[in-house]
Scaffold this active site. Structure first.
Site, short mmCIF file in Angstrom:
data_model
loop_
_atom_site.label_atom_id
_atom_site.label_comp_id
_atom_site.label_asym_id
_atom_site.label_seq_id
_atom_site.Cartn_x
_atom_site.Cartn_y
_atom_site.Cartn_z
CB CYS A 1 0.42 -3.35 1.51
SG CYS A 1 -0.82 -4.25 0.55
CD GLU B 1 -1.64 3.10 1.54
OE1 GLU B 1 -2.37 3.42 2.52
OE2 GLU B 1 -0.83 2.17 1.56
#
Length: 249
Positions: free
Chosen positions: A2, A111
């Site tokens: 992340c 992402e």
């Protein structure tokens, strides 16, 4: 992993979701990046017997974990994520896993799907958020680093796990999300040892998140507006449960 996330709800909504004592005002943030301040939630002091008041507290830390034993931060890598599978035994995170587990509120994260070399092309950014909307709480760790001159810096990292099949079409890792019914157990570092919360460090259900292709504007930290969340293509649907093929659309 992340590497960027979003928190674009009101302080009142965060306080209500995480059952906080109180929360100072803060602006909506659409591109939270490593080294920036992030909001975390910790377990506070035990309330008085018979009190129904919440004892969780919010604070700001630098996103980039620094173990207390580090002498020179310039020679230590920036740890924005911690692998949940190894955090219990890894020297950098072992103490925090035992004594300083936290929650990190968010409304989604980014992402990038990076094409194989033979495919060519540029990475595609996705905004990944709960399909039903609202706030989520990442599992996190914090540590206070003290320098030789006595100054202190509170730091934090997000725990990650192997991606479920839906997210795996984009990336092989994803943040650990703690459900509201498990907040107390995750934050309780007095009676819940790391081995007692291992079951919480798992991937979210296949259909929990939706994946929205967004523009490359998110790649620049200087871009911080709500336009970063605008779709640029069809939303990526969850992977069929009996599907064994990994495809983008």
């Amino acid at each position: 992993m992340c590497g960027r996330f979003v928190l674009n709800v009101t302080p009142e909504e965060v306080a209500d979701y995480l059952d906080l004592i109180g929360l100072e005002n803060f602006p909506a943030r659409f591109n939270i990046a490593p080294t920036q301040p992030i909001l975390i939630v910790v377990e506070g002091a035990q309330p008085e017997p018979g009190s129904n008041l919440p004892n969780r507290q919010a604070m700001l830390v630098r996103w980039g974990f620094m173990p207390g034993w580090v002498k020179d931060p310039k020679e230590f890598p920036l740890l924005i994520n911690a692998r949940s599978e190894t955090a219990i035994g890894k020297a950098s995170f072992r103490a925090a896993m035992r004594h300083r587990r936290v929650l990190i509120p968010a409304t989604g994260f980014y992402e990038w799907r990076r094409p194989a070399k033979e495919e060519g092309g540029k990475p595609q950014a996705f905004y990944i958020k709960p399909r039903k909307g609202g706030i989520i709480a990442f599992a996190g760790l914090m540590e206070t680093w003290s320098s030789a001159d006595g100054s202190e810096v509170d730091t934090g990292a997000i725990l990650t796990t192997a991606a479920n099949r839906s997210i795996a079409r984009i990336h092989d890792r994803m943040p650990v999300v703690i459900s509201p019914e498990d907040f107390s157990r995750w934050l309780d570092c007095k009676t819940q040892e790391p081995r007692d919360v291992l079951d919480l460090m798992k991937a979210a259900d296949e259909d929990f998140f939706e994946m929205i292709p967004v523009s490359g504007k998110v790649n620049k930290v200087a871009n911080t507006g709500p336009d970063l969340l605008e779709p640029v293509a069809e939303v990526l649907a969850p992977a069929p449960r009996d599907d064994v093929q990994l495809s983008l659309f």
